[in-house]
Write a protein that holds these residues in place. Structure first.
Motif, short mmCIF file in Angstrom:
data_model
loop_
_atom_site.label_atom_id
_atom_site.label_comp_id
_atom_site.label_asym_id
_atom_site.label_seq_id
_atom_site.Cartn_x
_atom_site.Cartn_y
_atom_site.Cartn_z
N CYS A 1 -3.02 -4.85 -1.82
CA CYS A 1 -3.16 -3.87 -0.74
C CYS A 1 -4.59 -3.91 -0.21
O CYS A 1 -4.81 -3.95 1.00
CB CYS A 1 -2.81 -2.48 -1.24
SG CYS A 1 -3.25 -1.14 -0.10
N CYS B 1 0.81 -1.23 0.00
CA CYS B 1 0.00 0.00 0.00
C CYS B 1 0.84 1.27 0.00
O CYS B 1 0.27 2.38 0.00
CB CYS B 1 -0.91 0.02 1.23
SG CYS B 1 -1.98 -1.41 1.41
N VAL C 1 -4.56 1.80 -6.20
CA VAL C 1 -4.39 0.94 -5.02
C VAL C 1 -4.33 -0.50 -5.53
O VAL C 1 -5.30 -0.99 -6.10
CB VAL C 1 -5.54 1.11 -4.01
CG1 VAL C 1 -5.30 0.26 -2.78
CG2 VAL C 1 -5.71 2.57 -3.62
#
Length: 121
Positions: A63, A48, A59
């Protein structure tokens, strides 16, 4: 007389070690991340990093799965990691990092929960 004092000293030292070990074990288990050290929890969120530094960064799915699992098992741990000195050292911006659950479209995220001075969207 000297042997008696030595026995007393050894027994007292042994008891001190037992009490200290019990206290440390209790403190380790009492954190926001339970028995998981915050360093390990932070390391699990390493996928992340880019998204926690830049609100426009994509993202990664890994993550999202890590954040989702952490929210499910220890939601306070996520906040503790984001506000930790480790996060600061990694260049994480907490104001951006708290948006990751929303950016991942995690349905059961703690919306409105305070994380330090930040509120989870």
């Amino acid at each position: 007389m000297m042997i008696s004092n030595m026995k007393t000293y050894i027994v007292a030292l042994f008891l001190l070690l037992l009490v200290t070990k019990a206290f440390i074990t209790e403190v380790d288990a009492a954190g926001e991340c339970g028995k998981t050290p915050i360093r390990s929890a932070a390391a699990s969120l390493s996928p992340c990093l880019a998204a926690a530094r830049n609100g426009r960064a994509a993202v990664p799915p890994v993550c999202c799965s890590k954040v989702g699992a952490l929210i499910k098992t220890a939601p306070k741990c996520l906040c503790a990691v984001l506000l930790s000195p480790l996060a600061k050292q990694a260049g994480i911006n907490p104001a951006i990092a708290v948006t990751i659950p929303k950016r991942c479209n995690i349905k059961k995220r703690p919306v409105g929960k305070k994380c330090g001075r930040y509120t989870l969207p």
